[in-house]
Motif scaffolding. Structure first.
Motif, PDB file in Angstrom:
ATOM      1  N   THR A   8      -1.945 104.182  40.920  1.00  0.00           N
ATOM      2  CA  THR A   8      -2.647 102.907  41.008  1.00  0.00           C
ATOM      3  C   THR A   8      -1.770 101.781  40.460  1.00  0.00           C
ATOM      4  O   THR A   8      -0.826 102.017  39.699  1.00  0.00           O
ATOM      5  CB  THR A   8      -3.970 102.947  40.218  1.00  0.00           C
ATOM      6  OG1 THR A   8      -3.674 103.085  38.817  1.00  0.00           O
ATOM      7  CG2 THR A   8      -4.830 104.115  40.672  1.00  0.00           C
ATOM      8  N   ILE A   9      -2.102 100.589  40.850  1.00  0.00           N
ATOM      9  CA  ILE A   9      -1.393  99.415  40.340  1.00  0.00           C
ATOM     10  C   ILE A   9      -1.492  99.353  38.821  1.00  0.00           C
ATOM     11  O   ILE A   9      -0.513  99.060  38.119  1.00  0.00           O
ATOM     12  CB  ILE A   9      -1.975  98.130  40.960  1.00  0.00           C
ATOM     13  CG1 ILE A   9      -1.664  98.073  42.466  1.00  0.00           C
ATOM     14  CG2 ILE A   9      -1.435  96.902  40.257  1.00  0.00           C
ATOM     15  CD1 ILE A   9      -0.230  97.833  42.805  1.00  0.00           C
ATOM     16  N   SER A  10      -2.665  99.667  38.291  1.00  0.00           N
ATOM     17  CA  SER A  10      -2.854  99.619  36.834  1.00  0.00           C
ATOM     18  C   SER A  10      -1.942 100.611  36.125  1.00  0.00           C
ATOM     19  O   SER A  10      -1.366 100.306  35.080  1.00  0.00           O
ATOM     20  CB  SER A  10      -4.321  99.912  36.480  1.00  0.00           C
ATOM     21  OG  SER A  10      -5.166  98.888  36.961  1.00  0.00           O
TER      22      SER A  10
ATOM     23  N   ILE B  38      -0.397  88.288  32.839  1.00  0.00           N
ATOM     24  CA  ILE B  38      -1.682  87.613  32.627  1.00  0.00           C
ATOM     25  C   ILE B  38      -2.718  88.119  33.619  1.00  0.00           C
ATOM     26  O   ILE B  38      -3.875  88.373  33.266  1.00  0.00           O
ATOM     27  CB  ILE B  38      -1.507  86.086  32.745  1.00  0.00           C
ATOM     28  CG1 ILE B  38      -0.689  85.553  31.561  1.00  0.00           C
ATOM     29  CG2 ILE B  38      -2.863  85.381  32.803  1.00  0.00           C
ATOM     30  CD1 ILE B  38      -0.315  84.089  31.678  1.00  0.00           C
ATOM     31  N   ALA B  39      -2.310  88.303  34.866  1.00  0.00           N
ATOM     32  CA  ALA B  39      -3.234  88.821  35.888  1.00  0.00           C
ATOM     33  C   ALA B  39      -3.744  90.208  35.502  1.00  0.00           C
ATOM     34  O   ALA B  39      -4.945  90.509  35.641  1.00  0.00           O
ATOM     35  CB  ALA B  39      -2.542  88.859  37.246  1.00  0.00           C
TER      36      ALA B  39
ATOM     37  N   ALA C 275      -7.680  91.096  34.565  1.00  0.00           N
ATOM     38  CA  ALA C 275      -8.350  92.176  35.295  1.00  0.00           C
ATOM     39  C   ALA C 275      -8.911  93.214  34.332  1.00  0.00           C
ATOM     40  O   ALA C 275     -10.053  93.682  34.487  1.00  0.00           O
ATOM     41  CB  ALA C 275      -7.377  92.830  36.272  1.00  0.00           C
ATOM     42  N   ASP C 276      -8.134  93.573  33.319  1.00  0.00           N
ATOM     43  CA  ASP C 276      -8.590  94.562  32.336  1.00  0.00           C
ATOM     44  C   ASP C 276      -9.765  94.024  31.534  1.00  0.00           C
ATOM     45  O   ASP C 276     -10.741  94.743  31.272  1.00  0.00           O
ATOM     46  CB  ASP C 276      -7.424  94.933  31.423  1.00  0.00           C
ATOM     47  CG  ASP C 276      -7.809  96.019  30.417  1.00  0.00           C
ATOM     48  OD1 ASP C 276      -8.162  97.126  30.851  1.00  0.00           O
ATOM     49  OD2 ASP C 276      -7.759  95.742  29.202  1.00  0.00           O
TER      50      ASP C 276
ATOM     51  N   LEU D  57      -7.480  97.641  39.311  1.00  0.00           N
ATOM     52  CA  LEU D  57      -6.347  97.334  40.193  1.00  0.00           C
ATOM     53  C   LEU D  57      -5.813  98.664  40.705  1.00  0.00           C
ATOM     54  O   LEU D  57      -5.055  99.348  40.015  1.00  0.00           O
ATOM     55  CB  LEU D  57      -5.267  96.560  39.432  1.00  0.00           C
ATOM     56  CG  LEU D  57      -5.691  95.197  38.870  1.00  0.00           C
ATOM     57  CD1 LEU D  57      -4.533  94.545  38.123  1.00  0.00           C
ATOM     58  CD2 LEU D  57      -6.194  94.287  39.973  1.00  0.00           C
ATOM     59  N   ILE D  58      -6.204  99.017  41.924  1.00  0.00           N
ATOM     60  CA  ILE D  58      -5.832 100.318  42.474  1.00  0.00           C
ATOM     61  C   ILE D  58      -4.706 100.202  43.479  1.00  0.00           C
ATOM     62  O   ILE D  58      -3.695 100.894  43.386  1.00  0.00           O
ATOM     63  CB  ILE D  58      -7.058 100.992  43.120  1.00  0.00           C
ATOM     64  CG1 ILE D  58      -8.083 101.333  42.022  1.00  0.00           C
ATOM     65  CG2 ILE D  58      -6.640 102.253  43.879  1.00  0.00           C
ATOM     66  CD1 ILE D  58      -9.370 101.920  42.552  1.00  0.00           C
ATOM     67  N   ASP D  59      -4.863  99.303  44.455  1.00  0.00           N
ATOM     68  CA  ASP D  59      -3.856  99.193  45.507  1.00  0.00           C
ATOM     69  C   ASP D  59      -3.347  97.761  45.618  1.00  0.00           C
ATOM     70  O   ASP D  59      -3.736  96.881  44.833  1.00  0.00           O
ATOM     71  CB  ASP D  59      -4.415  99.682  46.845  1.00  0.00           C
ATOM     72  CG  ASP D  59      -5.722  98.987  47.217  1.00  0.00           C
ATOM     73  OD1 ASP D  59      -5.950  97.858  46.746  1.00  0.00           O
ATOM     74  OD2 ASP D  59      -6.512  99.569  47.983  1.00  0.00           O
TER      75      ASP D  59
END
Length: 547
Positions: free
Chosen positions: A115-117, A140-141, A145-146, A152-154
């Motif tokens: 995943t992106i994370s 920062i993004a 998100a967190d 943030l998966i894909d």
């Protein structure tokens, strides 16, 4: 020799990699065509038989042959049989090795996804070649998100999150520092480039579970995980970033075990120079940290490269087990590599490393390995053992059968798309749009009512004006008609006659007219008729004079 991985025969004795020191990492180097791949293949076979799972990036496809036993026919068989006899390897025989095939693109093996994370902003910035400012915006993004519980998966999730940050740029700048739309735009363009390289196949779910790399077969042999990297090599940054991520995941997820009796996993990184090409200082420090600390997790990392000076000194200093195939000394850089390689080996009075390193034959190497006490052996010119598995790639049909019958099965073959940042932010945007549309509709309706009332008032006012104008016109026409009637000749005659009838003369004339008209004799009527004519003539004359 003790328990270890048999490498070959040199210096009058077997050269073996001690399993207790196999997590201290290693380097396998040499020019193209000198036998590096066969050496790696033999080492992996040894680890598998010892119950140590391995991961290897197969750049040329040759290592896929590990899955099948070698053939006792052909020229290669004669060479390998001769080598086994030469080095006294009496138990050498052809054998297969249990494998699992993987492929980031899902074409030549099971898909590998993360995943992106899990990748994180540092490695993603490396992958997208972002500058420090852009990396800060990306961080920062991730933080936003967190904080807001957005997965943030894909790549779609990251793209949607960046769009959200652009929309809230003023708010985020006040809280976290400068978030410019220009930086976000640059990151978005980098994401598009990642898509063209096929990175969208890598980001998603189900994400790889590291435990699936740490399995044994039913015979207790370590399963070798082979990554098909021939297509992946066309995107060098994706290749190197993926392998760095994988090492980072191993480091973060595996427990501390110190120095185990044998590694939990051995990681082979082919074309290792790609990991360090144009690498930012922060990423190089990350690599150094992972290599230095991951050994305590029971993982050995082996770098495979053509030239040993491709590896930074901070990393090369941690590679204790060394196998050096032939190096050419045609250029100043080659000569520097020869000198550097010679200086890194533990000296052996019987081996002139700087000379021998340029004279090694195919299948020969200079070898120095850690001993049980942790010290390196003196360098020895070594004949490398022959592999037991097939030298060369498997066919597409053979690969297909192996993929369908391995232990992983279809666990990773079908992607899963659960609710994440992209879906949540899209729904949020849709709700905001619907609310704005509803508010706008209410405003439009009010404006329409007001406009209709205004139009009605204008119409009523115009109707009243037209009515007043019509009345005035009718009155004017009536007055004009009256004036026209009063000024006509017959009107004047009638008026004069009326006036005369009201006077004494009129009354006399009237009486006379009555007598004349209503007399009984014919003579009287005749004379009376003359009198009437006289009277009328007199009246007319008076009217004319009055006029």
């Amino acid at each position: 020799m003790g328990e270890g991985i048999y490498i070959g025969f040199g210096g009058g004795k077997p050269q073996a990699l001690d399993l207790k020191r196999a997590n201290r990492h290693g380097l396998i180097a040499g020019a193209t065509g000198t036998g590096k791949t066969v050496t790696v293949q033999g080492i992996i076979e040894g680890f598998s038989r010892a119950g140590v799972p391995c991961f290897v990036a197969d750049v040329k496809g040759d290592l896929s042959g590990l899955a099948l036993a070698g053939s006792p026919q052909g020229k290669a068989h004669d060479i390998f049989a001769a080598r086994a006899k030469e080095i006294g390897q009496d138990d050498w025989a052809y054998a297969d090795t249990p494998v699992q095939f993987w492929d980031l693109f899902g074409e030549q093996g099971h898909p590998i996804r993360t995943t992106i994370s899990e990748m994180g902003p540092l490695l993603l910035s490396r992958l997208m070649d972002l500058n420090e400012v852009q990396e800060g915006v990306l961080t920062i993004a991730f933080h936003v998100a967190d904080k807001e519980g957005l997965l943030l998966i894909d790549l779609d999730d990251l793209q949607a999150m960046l769009g959200e940050c652009a929309h809230r740029a003023d708010e985020l700048t006040t809280t976290y520092g400068n978030v410019s739309k220009q930086s976000i735009g640059a990151i978005q363009r980098s994401l598009l480039q990642l898509r063209t390289q096929g990175a969208e196949h890598f980001f998603g779910e189900p994400a790889l579970e590291i435990d699936d790399f740490l399995t044994l077969d039913d015979k207790g042999r370590g399963i070798v995980n082979i990554l098909a990297a021939d297509k992946l090599m066309q995107s060098p940054k994706l290749y190197s970033t993926f392998l760095l991520w994988l090492m980072s995941e191993l480091f973060e997820q595996l427990p501390e075990v110190g120095d185990p009796d044998k590694p939990k996993l051995c990681f082979f990184f082919d074309e290792a120079h790609l990991l360090f090409d144009d690498v930012p200082k922060a990423v190089e420090e990350k690599i150094e940290q992972v290599v230095r600390l991951i050994r305590s997790k029971g993982v050995g990392v082996y770098f495979i490269t053509q030239n040993p000076i491709d590896i930074p000194d901070t990393v090369a200093g941690q590679l204790n087990n060394r196998i050096q195939h032939k190096l050419n000394a045609f250029t100043p850089r080659d000569q520097a590599a020869v000198k550097a390689a010679a200086d890194t080996f533990r000296a052996n009075p019987g081996v002139d490393v700087a000379t021998v390193i340029t004279e090694l034959k195919i299948g020969e190497a200079l070898v120095s390995l850690l001993q049980p006490d942790g010290s390196p052996t003196p360098v020895e010119q070594t004949l490398i053992k022959a592999p037991s598995s097939r030298v060369g790639p498997v066919t597409p049909v053979e690969r297909g059968v192996l993929i369908q019958t391995d232990a992983i099965g279809a666990k990773y073959d079908s992607p899963v798309d659960r609710e994440s940042a992209e879906e949540i932010l899209t729904a949020k945007t849709a709700q905001a749009t619907a609310a704005a549309a509803a508010a706008q509709a209410s405003t439009d309706a009010e404006k329409q009512v007001a406009a209709q009332a205004k139009a009605d008032a204008i119409a009523a006012k115009e109707a009243a004006r037209q009515q007043a104008t019509a009345l005035k016109e009718a009155d004017r026409e009536q007055r004009d008609a009256a004036r026209a009637s009063a000024n006509s000749p017959w009107s004047k005659i009638a008026t004069s006659a009326t006036r005369a009838a009201g006077s004494s003369i009129g009354r006399q004339v009237a009486n006379e007219l009555g007598r004349q008209v209503f007399g009984s004799s014919s003579r009287g009527r005749s004379s009376g008729g003359g009198m009437v004519g006289s009277v009328l003539r007199g009246v007319l004359g008076g009217l004319l004079r009055g006029r």
